[in-house]
Scaffold this motif. Structure first.
Motif, PDB file in Angstrom:
ATOM      1  N   ALA A 157      -2.832   9.672  -6.039  1.00 20.53           N
ATOM      2  CA  ALA A 157      -3.058   8.234  -5.997  1.00 20.53           C
ATOM      3  C   ALA A 157      -1.718   7.588  -6.674  1.00 20.53           C
ATOM      4  O   ALA A 157      -1.564   8.076  -7.720  1.00 20.53           O
ATOM      5  CB  ALA A 157      -4.152   7.628  -6.311  1.00 20.53           C
ATOM      6  N   THR A 158      -0.886   6.771  -6.147  1.00 22.55           N
ATOM      7  CA  THR A 158       0.042   6.134  -6.675  1.00 22.55           C
ATOM      8  C   THR A 158       0.044   4.586  -6.722  1.00 22.55           C
ATOM      9  O   THR A 158      -0.983   4.146  -6.127  1.00 22.55           O
ATOM     10  CB  THR A 158       1.493   6.527  -6.190  1.00 22.55           C
ATOM     11  OG1 THR A 158       1.355   5.954  -4.747  1.00 22.55           O
ATOM     12  CG2 THR A 158       1.633   7.857  -6.078  1.00 22.55           C
ATOM     13  N   TYR A 159       0.845   3.618  -7.420  1.00 22.55           N
ATOM     14  CA  TYR A 159       0.642   2.142  -7.309  1.00 22.55           C
ATOM     15  C   TYR A 159       0.959   1.704  -5.780  1.00 22.55           C
ATOM     16  O   TYR A 159       0.445   0.832  -5.805  1.00 22.55           O
ATOM     17  CB  TYR A 159       1.766   1.611  -8.381  1.00 22.55           C
ATOM     18  CG  TYR A 159       1.496   1.896  -9.762  1.00 22.55           C
ATOM     19  CD1 TYR A 159       0.073   1.412 -10.295  1.00 22.55           C
ATOM     20  CD2 TYR A 159       2.046   2.819 -10.772  1.00 22.55           C
ATOM     21  CE1 TYR A 159      -0.265   1.522 -11.696  1.00 22.55           C
ATOM     22  CE2 TYR A 159       1.574   2.883 -11.854  1.00 22.55           C
ATOM     23  CZ  TYR A 159       0.545   2.387 -12.449  1.00 22.55           C
ATOM     24  OH  TYR A 159       0.089   2.345 -13.687  1.00 22.55           O
ATOM     25  N   THR A 160       1.759   2.672  -4.959  1.00 20.54           N
ATOM     26  CA  THR A 160       2.117   2.033  -3.962  1.00 20.54           C
ATOM     27  C   THR A 160       0.723   2.770  -2.649  1.00 20.54           C
ATOM     28  O   THR A 160       0.771   1.842  -1.543  1.00 20.54           O
ATOM     29  CB  THR A 160       3.263   2.496  -3.109  1.00 20.54           C
ATOM     30  OG1 THR A 160       3.406   3.904  -3.282  1.00 20.54           O
ATOM     31  CG2 THR A 160       4.429   1.729  -4.010  1.00 20.54           C
ATOM     32  N   GLN A 161       0.243   3.705  -3.150  1.00 23.71           N
ATOM     33  CA  GLN A 161      -0.666   4.250  -2.161  1.00 23.71           C
ATOM     34  C   GLN A 161      -1.954   4.736  -3.189  1.00 23.71           C
ATOM     35  O   GLN A 161      -2.145   6.026  -3.625  1.00 23.71           O
ATOM     36  CB  GLN A 161      -0.391   5.513  -1.325  1.00 23.71           C
ATOM     37  CG  GLN A 161       0.496   5.308  -0.252  1.00 23.71           C
ATOM     38  CD  GLN A 161       0.917   6.547   0.451  1.00 23.71           C
ATOM     39  OE1 GLN A 161       1.078   7.369   0.380  1.00 23.71           O
ATOM     40  NE2 GLN A 161       0.174   6.448   1.982  1.00 23.71           N
ATOM     41  N   GLY A 162      -2.682   3.692  -3.604  1.00 19.20           N
ATOM     42  CA  GLY A 162      -3.780   3.871  -4.834  1.00 19.20           C
ATOM     43  C   GLY A 162      -4.885   4.436  -4.327  1.00 19.20           C
ATOM     44  O   GLY A 162      -5.909   4.538  -5.103  1.00 19.20           O
ATOM     45  N   CYS A 163      -5.250   4.848  -2.969  1.00 19.71           N
ATOM     46  CA  CYS A 163      -6.463   5.143  -2.405  1.00 19.71           C
ATOM     47  C   CYS A 163      -6.659   6.598  -2.061  1.00 19.71           C
ATOM     48  O   CYS A 163      -7.458   7.311  -1.698  1.00 19.71           O
ATOM     49  CB  CYS A 163      -6.971   4.393  -1.309  1.00 19.71           C
ATOM     50  SG  CYS A 163      -7.489   2.892  -1.715  1.00 19.71           S
ATOM     51  N   LEU A 164      -5.226   7.601  -2.305  1.00 18.31           N
ATOM     52  CA  LEU A 164      -5.244   9.030  -1.955  1.00 18.31           C
ATOM     53  C   LEU A 164      -6.054   9.740  -2.939  1.00 18.31           C
ATOM     54  O   LEU A 164      -5.930   9.613  -4.211  1.00 18.31           O
ATOM     55  CB  LEU A 164      -3.750   9.478  -2.155  1.00 18.31           C
ATOM     56  CG  LEU A 164      -2.931   8.736  -1.090  1.00 18.31           C
ATOM     57  CD1 LEU A 164      -1.636   9.186  -1.538  1.00 18.31           C
ATOM     58  CD2 LEU A 164      -3.308   8.775   0.276  1.00 18.31           C
ATOM     59  N   PRO A 165      -6.873  10.515  -2.359  1.00 17.57           N
ATOM     60  CA  PRO A 165      -7.736  11.344  -3.317  1.00 17.57           C
ATOM     61  C   PRO A 165      -7.067  12.448  -3.893  1.00 17.57           C
ATOM     62  O   PRO A 165      -6.154  12.920  -3.870  1.00 17.57           O
ATOM     63  CB  PRO A 165      -8.837  11.979  -1.903  1.00 17.57           C
ATOM     64  CG  PRO A 165      -8.063  12.108  -0.805  1.00 17.57           C
ATOM     65  CD  PRO A 165      -6.917  10.775  -0.920  1.00 17.57           C
TER      66      PRO A 165
END
Length: 317
Positions: A206-214
């Motif tokens: 998860a990143t600040y631009t894709q915060g929901c990646l497991p």
């Protein structure tokens, strides 16, 4: 007692207080998350220009991003959104990244995570993670980030595991919470809440631009003896298998009703107004509630509740 989310300026002083209080026999601990940016809403009081910019010296375009789009927010855009969309979620850089490693080495400190997800009507149980609206990465990556950063920076694995599990269970158990005395440890007779991971490959995605990646490297998660993740795939269940964490029931409640007159008899001397204390705070609450209603910083329902509360407090003061 717990010091919540103290990964902010002054964290070393907070840690000193926790250490000294434990040395005196007090049941205190802290919690933080392994990210240098936090998450809040546009109308947070400390983000006011007089505080965040003028007093603390921050620049909005360097510290504040829209949680949904990832775009940095300028002063002009902030002022506009605070009026038009006051509860809009933002991510806020508060500390240098190198401070994170300090936090992961603290004894008596737990790793915790929370977030305010951006959900809509089209979000279902089986919605792909990549399609979920963005949010703070600590919701999905907090635990794996702790393990990855520990591995990459020579922090002992047992230190990371203690922060992730045992610390909270230990101190909550010391409060008399029996359910936590049976958790946070792998041993016979304890609750089978287990996370099985590969310490050499576990990592947050998860990143600040894709915060929901497991996170990956975690093939199995077991709750109350039931697989929630099996072979790295989420297991869909008809009902939740987790158990609520509660104190054991008691015959009589411990709540003691308190009213203003009994409080004053026990803790005040004389009848003069308390200009610097409770009377002052009561008036301040009324003023804040009135200002919030005027600037539409709360919903209509909340505004009504605050207005009613303010009128009652004003009438009784």
């Amino acid at each position: 007692a717990i010091a919540c989310h103290f990964n902010n300026p002054g964290y070393n002083l907070v840690h000193e207080l926790l250490v000294r209080m434990r040395e005196r026999g007090m049941n205190v601990w802290g919690e933080l998350y392994p990210y240098n940016a936090g998450s809040t809403t546009m109308n947070a009081v400390f983000l006011d220009k007089k505080i965040w910019v003028d007093q603390l010296g921050h620049k909005r375009e360097e510290t504040m991003t829209d949680a949904l789009t990832g775009e940095f927010i300028t002063e002009e855009k902030y002022q506009a959104l605070r009026v038009s969309d006051p509860t809009r979620l933002i991510n806020l850089v508060k500390m240098p990244e190198e401070c994170i490693l300090d936090w992961l080495k603290f004894p008596g400190v737990a790793i915790a995570s929370d977030t305010m997800p951006i959900f809509g009507d089209n979000v279902l149980w089986d919605t792909p993670f990549e399609e979920l609206p963005n949010g703070h990465p600590r919701a999905a990556g907090c635990c794996a980030a702790t393990l990855r950063l520990g591995r990459e920076n020579g922090i002992p694995l047992m230190q990371s595991l203690t922060q992730l599990s045992y610390t909270s269970a230990k101190h909550l158990g010391m409060c008399g919470l029996k359910a936590m005395q049976e958790r946070g440890r792998v041993q016979e007779g304890c609750i089978a809440d287990l996370t099985i991971f590969d310490p050499l490959t576990v990592r947050d995605n998860a990143t600040y631009t894709q915060g929901c990646l497991p996170s990956t490297g975690i093939p199995y998660v077991i709750v109350s003896g039931n697989f929630i993740v099996k072979d790295s795939v989420n297991v869909k269940r008809e009902k939740q298998v987790g158990k609520p964490i509660k104190f054991e029931p008691v015959a009589e409640g411990r709540r003691e009703p308190l009213n203003e007159n009994s409080w004053k008899r026990a803790y005040t001397i004389g009848a003069r107004a308390d200009f610097g204390g409770t009377d002052h705070m009561q008036k301040k609450f009324v003023d804040v509630a009135r200002d919030a209603c005027k600037s539409r910083m709360v919903s209509s329902v909340s505004s009504c509740s605050l207005s009613c509360s303010a009128k009652k407090m004003a009438a009784s003061s």
